[in-house]
Design an enzyme around this catalytic site. Structure first.
Site, PDB file in Angstrom:
ATOM      1  N   LEU A 147      11.724 -20.294  -3.905  1.00  0.00           N
ATOM      2  CA  LEU A 147      10.501 -19.370  -3.529  1.00  0.00           C
ATOM      3  C   LEU A 147       9.336 -19.440  -4.360  1.00  0.00           C
ATOM      4  O   LEU A 147       9.702 -19.379  -5.703  1.00  0.00           O
ATOM      5  CB  LEU A 147      10.969 -17.855  -3.335  1.00  0.00           C
ATOM      6  CG  LEU A 147      10.005 -16.793  -3.218  1.00  0.00           C
ATOM      7  CD1 LEU A 147       9.255 -16.936  -1.818  1.00  0.00           C
ATOM      8  CD2 LEU A 147      10.389 -15.442  -3.526  1.00  0.00           C
TER       9      LEU A 147
ATOM     10  N   ASP B 207       0.784  -1.256   0.075  1.00  0.00           N
ATOM     11  CA  ASP B 207       0.032  -0.014  -0.113  1.00  0.00           C
ATOM     12  C   ASP B 207       1.092   1.272  -0.189  1.00  0.00           C
ATOM     13  O   ASP B 207       2.135   1.204   0.577  1.00  0.00           O
ATOM     14  CB  ASP B 207      -0.985   0.012   1.216  1.00  0.00           C
ATOM     15  CG  ASP B 207      -2.034   0.985   1.107  1.00  0.00           C
ATOM     16  OD1 ASP B 207      -2.267   1.612  -0.048  1.00  0.00           O
ATOM     17  OD2 ASP B 207      -2.662   1.152   2.197  1.00  0.00           O
TER      18      ASP B 207
ATOM     19  N   HIS C 281       3.176   3.540  -9.027  1.00  0.00           N
ATOM     20  CA  HIS C 281       3.068   1.971  -9.513  1.00  0.00           C
ATOM     21  C   HIS C 281       3.989   1.420 -10.214  1.00  0.00           C
ATOM     22  O   HIS C 281       4.550   0.435  -9.630  1.00  0.00           O
ATOM     23  CB  HIS C 281       1.643   1.801 -10.322  1.00  0.00           C
ATOM     24  CG  HIS C 281       0.479   2.211  -9.456  1.00  0.00           C
ATOM     25  ND1 HIS C 281      -0.170   1.771  -8.407  1.00  0.00           N
ATOM     26  CD2 HIS C 281      -0.506   3.227 -10.019  1.00  0.00           C
ATOM     27  CE1 HIS C 281      -1.230   2.293  -8.055  1.00  0.00           C
ATOM     28  NE2 HIS C 281      -1.600   3.169  -9.087  1.00  0.00           N
TER      29      HIS C 281
END
Length: 244
Positions: free
Chosen positions: A142, A31, A48
């Site tokens: 991962l 956020d 962004h």
């Protein structure tokens, strides 16, 4: 010199031979992109773009540490209500990100997976998502999970429909197997950036016993050092899962 050695020892202390001191699954609510851009005098789209760079840095850092799963809240079911131009930009940025990151995934042995209702995306974007999943399916390090057009209530609703269609008994185990995150362990550590203190319809089932951390840092400014500090704090917590 001594400080340098201390930092090396500190980072290595986060991981033991069995990875017992690390959370297996980290989830992050990324956020603050828009607010970061505004404070920099930039358009929200610049926030962004900068946030996408942070995704790469944090993903690579988690891979090096030996984290098994990193789930990132990239686009929620509620995000469609944002201005049309911003949504269109986010769709293009997502597609560009996946195409540019494929080599990064492969170089770092990272598997990519998407959760959420992907049917709402364009055919082109759906194809890129599926191809990225397929091309990284063999990776064993991962697993980076992007939550795309994801909302936990929507996920649970779809899971209930699957239970009904399959005539399955309503049990915790069966619900879990019908969620988007089937075969992914529950979240150990939930992080939200930007100072907001809420979970915003994110992985409500999966964070039942997660440790939660809320930082005022905007996502574009979040870095591996702050993550390491959070992991150190996580290490100091005693997780009793309702016991004594």
């Amino acid at each position: 010199m001594y400080l340098f050695l201390y930092l090396l020892l500190y980072k290595s202390s986060l991981v033991n031979s069995n990875n017992q001191s690390l959370p297996k699954h980290i989830a992050i609510i990324m956020d603050g992109n828009g607010r970061w851009a505004k404070e920099q005098g930039l358009k929200r789209t610049a926030g962004h773009e900068e946030g996408a760079k942070t995704v790469r840095k944090i993903t690579q850092h988690c891979a090096k540490l030996g984290i098994s799963y990193l789930t990132l809240y990239a686009f929620s079911t509620e995000n469609w209500s944002r201005p049309k131009l911003e949504v269109e930009f986010l769709m293009k940025l997502l597609e560009q990100y996946l195409k540019s990151e494929l080599s990064v995934y492969l170089q770092n042995n990272i598997q990519f997976k998407a959760i959420g209702d992907l049917s709402k995306f364009s055919n082109t974007l759906q194809k890129t998502i599926k191809e990225t999943e397929q091309k990284t399916d063999h990776c064993t390090g991962l697993t980076q999970v992007l939550a795309l057009n994801y909302g936990s209530r929507d996920e649970i609703t779809r899971a209930v429909k699957k239970l009904y269609d399959k005539s399955l008994e309503i049990t915790e185990e069966n619900i879990t197997t019908c969620l988007d995150t089937a075969n992914i362990p529950d979240v150990d550590l939930l992080i939200r950036t930007s100072g907001e203190v809420r979970v915003s319809n994110y992985l409500l089932w999966q964070i039942a016993y997660a440790e939660m951390f809320f930082t005022k840092t905007y996502w574009p400014e979040f870095d591996s050092n702050e993550l390491d500090d959070i992991l150190s704090d996580f290490n100091s917590r005693e997780r009793r899962y309702g016991g004594i």
